[in-house]
Write an enzyme that holds these catalytic residues in place. Structure first.
Site, short mmCIF file in Angstrom:
data_model
loop_
_atom_site.label_atom_id
_atom_site.label_comp_id
_atom_site.label_asym_id
_atom_site.label_seq_id
_atom_site.Cartn_x
_atom_site.Cartn_y
_atom_site.Cartn_z
N HIS A 20 0.90 -1.23 -0.16
CA HIS A 20 -0.11 0.06 0.10
C HIS A 20 0.59 1.31 -0.03
O HIS A 20 0.59 2.25 -0.84
CB HIS A 20 -0.87 -0.01 1.19
CG HIS A 20 -1.83 1.14 1.33
ND1 HIS A 20 -3.13 1.05 0.64
CD2 HIS A 20 -1.83 2.21 1.82
CE1 HIS A 20 -3.66 2.22 0.91
NE2 HIS A 20 -2.93 3.11 1.64
N GLU A 21 1.92 1.27 0.85
CA GLU A 21 2.69 2.28 0.79
C GLU A 21 3.57 2.59 -0.31
O GLU A 21 3.99 3.66 -0.57
CB GLU A 21 3.52 2.50 2.15
CG GLU A 21 2.66 2.41 3.58
CD GLU A 21 1.61 3.69 3.75
OE1 GLU A 21 1.84 4.84 3.15
OE2 GLU A 21 0.65 3.33 4.42
#
Length: 370
Positions: free
Chosen positions: A20-21
């Protein structure tokens, strides 16, 4: 073993947070926005090392992760400092939106990759759902696909994913060759006494005794409260695996979104159903169960969690990506930026509320476990 389940779930969550990051990180770098920190977990910091302008850290609170993007939370330095041109807040709103959506996109793409890989490796599949690939399905078996809550089957210990190897109901003995969905259903509807079902769960085989109940589904007919399907292992070539993986990913996104809508609607009307909501502790149990059943189940569960993470982040709530996207939408409509102080206060409040919800769900999971 609970400790191994926790380690497995921590690894799964760490990978999904990293994915996600990485989405935010990738698009921020692509648009020339300065990234100050890439962290797993939340502070205080355990370890950190700087490469270029970005510090990579591991932190003590293992509930997620973050990318600290310069100007994402506007302040005087990002608005008017010497490096203001590299601040996210000073980039066009469409670029800001892509950076914010990047994490969600990466979670969906990662799920697609995992599901496609499982289709290529070999995945349990229903012959009814994949009739067009019938010649690619091997190792057919009758599998339990659903166990009703509170049913005789659940009380006896039957679980979704169990393969039925044999059924004994009085003088009726159904060996594996004779075990079919219609025959099992017909036998159970007339069985008023306890039946013995031999199931295979992963590599383990066990006998489970269960007593059918009358009127569970139909009046004057017995049932134990399960759904079954004729399934096998389907292995697809890469191009078909990617195609079917994409279709199933979209199907799962729609399903998760519908479930989340139902949950939020329940909260709004004062009738929240948190029985299906799990935090890190609950996920640890799910990951442990999936790992015991088989590698493909673990991969599919990881894909589902990744999709959940992506869909949840689309919710227009402060501190979530969806909340920040909603702010950008308002600013685009107004053609004027909101006050940075107000935005930062909303995000901080939202973050605190999210932590409280996470703690509440975690305590619920712990109470349920013990």
């Amino acid at each position: 073993d609970w400790s191994s389940d926790v380690c497995s779930s921590d690894l799964v969550l760490a990978i999904l947070v990293l994915v996600h990051e990485c989405g935010h990180f990738f698009f921020a770098k692509r648009f020339g926005i300065r990234v100050d920190e890439f962290g797993l977990g939340f502070p205080p910091k355990i370890w950190g090392k700087k490469f270029g302008e970005t510090e990579y850290t591991i932190n003590w609170i293992p509930f997620g992760g973050f990318v600290r993007i310069f100007g994402e939370n506007p302040d005087d330095e990002s608005l008017h400092g010497t490096d203001a041109q590299r601040a996210m807040v000073n980039k066009p709103r469409w670029k800001q939106a892509i950076v914010l959506f990047g994490g969600i996109l990466f979670n969906f793409l990662f799920a697609w990759i995992l599901i496609s890989a499982v289709y290529a490796i070999g995945v349990p599949a229903s012959r009814d759902d994949y009739a067009e690939y019938a010649d690619r399905i091997t190792d057919s078996r009758i599998a339990i696909t659903q166990v009703n809550i509170g049913s005789p089957a659940e009380k006896a210990g039957l679980k979704a994913g169990d393969a039925i190897e044999k059924l004994v109901a009085g003088s009726i003995v159904l060996e594996k060759e004779a075990v079919t969905v219609p025959v099992i259903k017909d036998t159970l509807t007339r069985a008023g006494n306890p039946v013995t079902i031999t199931i295979k769960r992963g590599q383990e085989e066990k006998n489970i005794i269960v007593t059918p109940e009358k009127g569970l589904f139909e009046q004057n007919k017995y049932a134990i409260g399960i759904a079954m399907e004729d399934v096998g292992t389907m292995k697809l070539p890469v191009h078909l695996a990617v195609y079917e993986g994409g279709k199933f990913t979209l199907h799962m996104i729609a399903g998760v979104a519908e479930g989340l809508y139902t949950l939020i609607h329940g909260i709004v009307v004062g009738k929240p159903d948190l029985s299906s909501v799990s935090g890190p502790v609950g996920i640890a149990g799910l990951v442990g169960d999936a790992a015991k059943i088989g590698f493909t189940y673990l991969i599919m569960l990881t894909a589902l969690i990744s999709i959940n993470l992506g869909v949840i982040n689309l919710v227009p709530f402060p501190a979530l990506d969806g909340g920040r996207l909603f702010v950008l939408l308002i600013e685009s409509i107004r053609r004027k930026a909101l006050r940075p102080r107000a935005i930062n206060m909303m995000n901080t409040l939202g973050f605190v509320i999210l932590l409280m919800i996470m703690l509440l769900v975690t305590f619920k999971d712990i109470f349920k476990y013990f």
